[in-house]
Design a protein around this motif. Structure first.
Motif, PDB file in Angstrom:
ATOM      1  N   UNK A  83     -23.568  16.507  -3.983  1.00  0.00           N
ATOM      2  CA  UNK A  83     -22.258  16.080  -4.455  1.00  0.00           C
ATOM      3  C   UNK A  83     -21.911  16.715  -5.786  1.00  0.00           C
ATOM      4  N   UNK A  84     -20.624  16.948  -5.980  1.00  0.00           N
ATOM      5  CA  UNK A  84     -20.174  17.529  -7.237  1.00  0.00           C
ATOM      6  C   UNK A  84     -19.951  16.448  -8.295  1.00  0.00           C
ATOM      7  N   UNK A  85     -19.967  15.202  -7.866  1.00  0.00           N
ATOM      8  CA  UNK A  85     -19.675  14.126  -8.818  1.00  0.00           C
ATOM      9  C   UNK A  85     -20.923  13.318  -9.148  1.00  0.00           C
ATOM     10  N   UNK A  86     -21.338  13.374 -10.408  1.00  0.00           N
ATOM     11  CA  UNK A  86     -22.518  12.608 -10.821  1.00  0.00           C
ATOM     12  C   UNK A  86     -22.260  11.115 -10.604  1.00  0.00           C
ATOM     13  N   UNK A  87     -21.012  10.692 -10.835  1.00  0.00           N
ATOM     14  CA  UNK A  87     -20.670   9.272 -10.665  1.00  0.00           C
ATOM     15  C   UNK A  87     -20.948   8.791  -9.241  1.00  0.00           C
ATOM     16  N   UNK A  88     -20.870   9.742  -8.313  1.00  0.00           N
ATOM     17  CA  UNK A  88     -21.051   9.380  -6.913  1.00  0.00           C
ATOM     18  C   UNK A  88     -22.460   8.848  -6.639  1.00  0.00           C
ATOM     19  N   UNK A 104     -26.996  17.285  -7.461  1.00  0.00           N
ATOM     20  CA  UNK A 104     -25.661  17.406  -8.037  1.00  0.00           C
ATOM     21  C   UNK A 104     -25.264  18.870  -8.095  1.00  0.00           C
ATOM     22  N   UNK A 105     -24.009  19.116  -7.708  1.00  0.00           N
ATOM     23  CA  UNK A 105     -23.479  20.473  -7.816  1.00  0.00           C
ATOM     24  C   UNK A 105     -22.914  20.681  -9.217  1.00  0.00           C
ATOM     25  N   UNK A 106     -23.022  21.828  -9.823  1.00  0.00           N
ATOM     26  CA  UNK A 106     -23.688  22.998  -9.243  1.00  0.00           C
ATOM     27  C   UNK A 106     -25.203  22.851  -9.341  1.00  0.00           C
ATOM     28  N   UNK A 107     -25.903  23.165  -8.258  1.00  0.00           N
ATOM     29  CA  UNK A 107     -27.358  23.054  -8.268  1.00  0.00           C
ATOM     30  C   UNK A 107     -27.985  24.438  -8.225  1.00  0.00           C
ATOM     31  N   UNK A 108     -29.255  24.501  -8.586  1.00  0.00           N
ATOM     32  CA  UNK A 108     -29.940  25.773  -8.440  1.00  0.00           C
ATOM     33  C   UNK A 108     -30.558  25.796  -7.043  1.00  0.00           C
ATOM     34  N   UNK A 114     -37.209  23.637  -3.452  1.00  0.00           N
ATOM     35  CA  UNK A 114     -38.393  22.859  -3.868  1.00  0.00           C
ATOM     36  C   UNK A 114     -38.315  21.437  -3.309  1.00  0.00           C
ATOM     37  N   UNK A 115     -37.134  20.870  -3.353  1.00  0.00           N
ATOM     38  CA  UNK A 115     -36.992  19.500  -2.831  1.00  0.00           C
ATOM     39  C   UNK A 115     -37.148  19.446  -1.317  1.00  0.00           C
ATOM     40  N   UNK A 116     -36.624  20.472  -0.656  1.00  0.00           N
ATOM     41  CA  UNK A 116     -36.786  20.553   0.800  1.00  0.00           C
ATOM     42  C   UNK A 116     -38.274  20.550   1.142  1.00  0.00           C
ATOM     43  N   UNK A 117     -39.034  21.381   0.421  1.00  0.00           N
ATOM     44  CA  UNK A 117     -40.482  21.471   0.676  1.00  0.00           C
ATOM     45  C   UNK A 117     -41.159  20.115   0.445  1.00  0.00           C
ATOM     46  N   UNK A 118     -40.798  19.467  -0.666  1.00  0.00           N
ATOM     47  CA  UNK A 118     -41.404  18.176  -0.983  1.00  0.00           C
ATOM     48  C   UNK A 118     -41.150  17.150   0.107  1.00  0.00           C
ATOM     49  N   UNK A 119     -39.916  17.095   0.530  1.00  0.00           N
ATOM     50  CA  UNK A 119     -39.566  16.093   1.544  1.00  0.00           C
ATOM     51  C   UNK A 119     -40.284  16.379   2.854  1.00  0.00           C
ATOM     52  N   UNK A 120     -40.315  17.647   3.238  1.00  0.00           N
ATOM     53  CA  UNK A 120     -40.973  17.973   4.508  1.00  0.00           C
ATOM     54  C   UNK A 120     -42.473  17.698   4.432  1.00  0.00           C
TER      55      UNK A 120
END
Ligand code: CA
Length: 227
Positions: A83-88, A104-108, A114-120
């Motif tokens: 999401x682009x909105x931190x408030x979200x 949060x967008x903009x993301x690296x 890295x997060x994809x790997x962690x979750x998997x």
């Protein structure tokens, strides 16, 4: 271990962003598929078997929250919300949607990978445990908890929370420790998120095992599971 390449579904209406993310995922050894319209997501997931979904919230056709709600009626596919909105973020948690992570967008793109790997890694642990006589069975591979042989209808976040408490019964976990195990990055998530997930978890436990209060609150510290 698993010869099949994992497939990541990118739902994103900004082509440049989707392209860059796809490239990073490919470099990390993943396959990716890109969808740019909200209405195409659920039909595609029903036909294919992605291993993880990166879901933008603001999309043409149908918004990410709506898609996520429907997805959870038939699938526990891990989801990273973008999401682009931190408030979200707080609002998302307030909705108790049970997404696996948020960015949060903009993301690296590197960070997202890295997060994809962690979750998997987290969802692929093949383990089933039960403590005899407790009436509790936890199947990590299927992300299932059964109480008195009744399967609980848990979100992925609730499952991880339960599993963390179950892994060391009687140990008291602080909210920060629990946040660590349920989200990879909780800079933007508040302690209240833990309380909110615990509340839902307790309600579900109570429905299956009304005679016992498994999750105890330890005042000023956090929570523990009492077998
Ligand atoms: Ca968008």
């Amino acid at each position: 271990m698993n010869a099949r390449q994992k497939c990541i579904l990118i739902v994103e209406d900004e082509p440049k962003l989707a392209e860059v993310l796809g490239e990073y995922l490919q470099q990390a050894g993943f396959l990716s598929h890109w969808i740019d319209h909200g209405l195409k997501v659920i039909p595609w997931i029903r036909e294919n078997t992605p291993d993880l979904l990166i879901l933008d919230l603001m999309l043409p056709g149908r918004d990410g929250i709506d898609i996520f709600r429907e997805l959870r009626t038939f699938s526990t596919l891990p989801v990273i919300m973008a999401t682009a909105k931190v408030d979200e973020i707080d609002r998302l948690l307030g909705l108790e949607l049970g997404a696996d992570d948020y960015v949060c967008k903009p993301y690296s793109p590197r960070e997202v990978v890295a997060r994809v790997k962690n979750i998997l890694r987290r969802v692929s642990l093949p383990l089933a445990e039960q403590v005899s006589g407790s009436g509790i069975e936890v199947d990590v591979a299927c992300m299932e908890v059964c109480l008195n042989h009744r399967k609980l209808d848990l979100t992925p976040v609730e499952f991880r929370l339960f599993n963390q408490l179950f892994s060391r019964p009687a140990q008291v976990f602080s909210r920060a420790q629990l946040l660590d195990c349920i989200y990879d990055d909780h800079r933007i998530v508040t302690d209240r998120a833990v309380d909110s997930h615990i509340k839902n978890l307790r309600r579900k436990i109570h429905d299956a095992m009304p005679e016992r209060e498994l999750i105890k609150s330890i005042y000023g510290i956090g929570y523990k599971l009492e077998l």
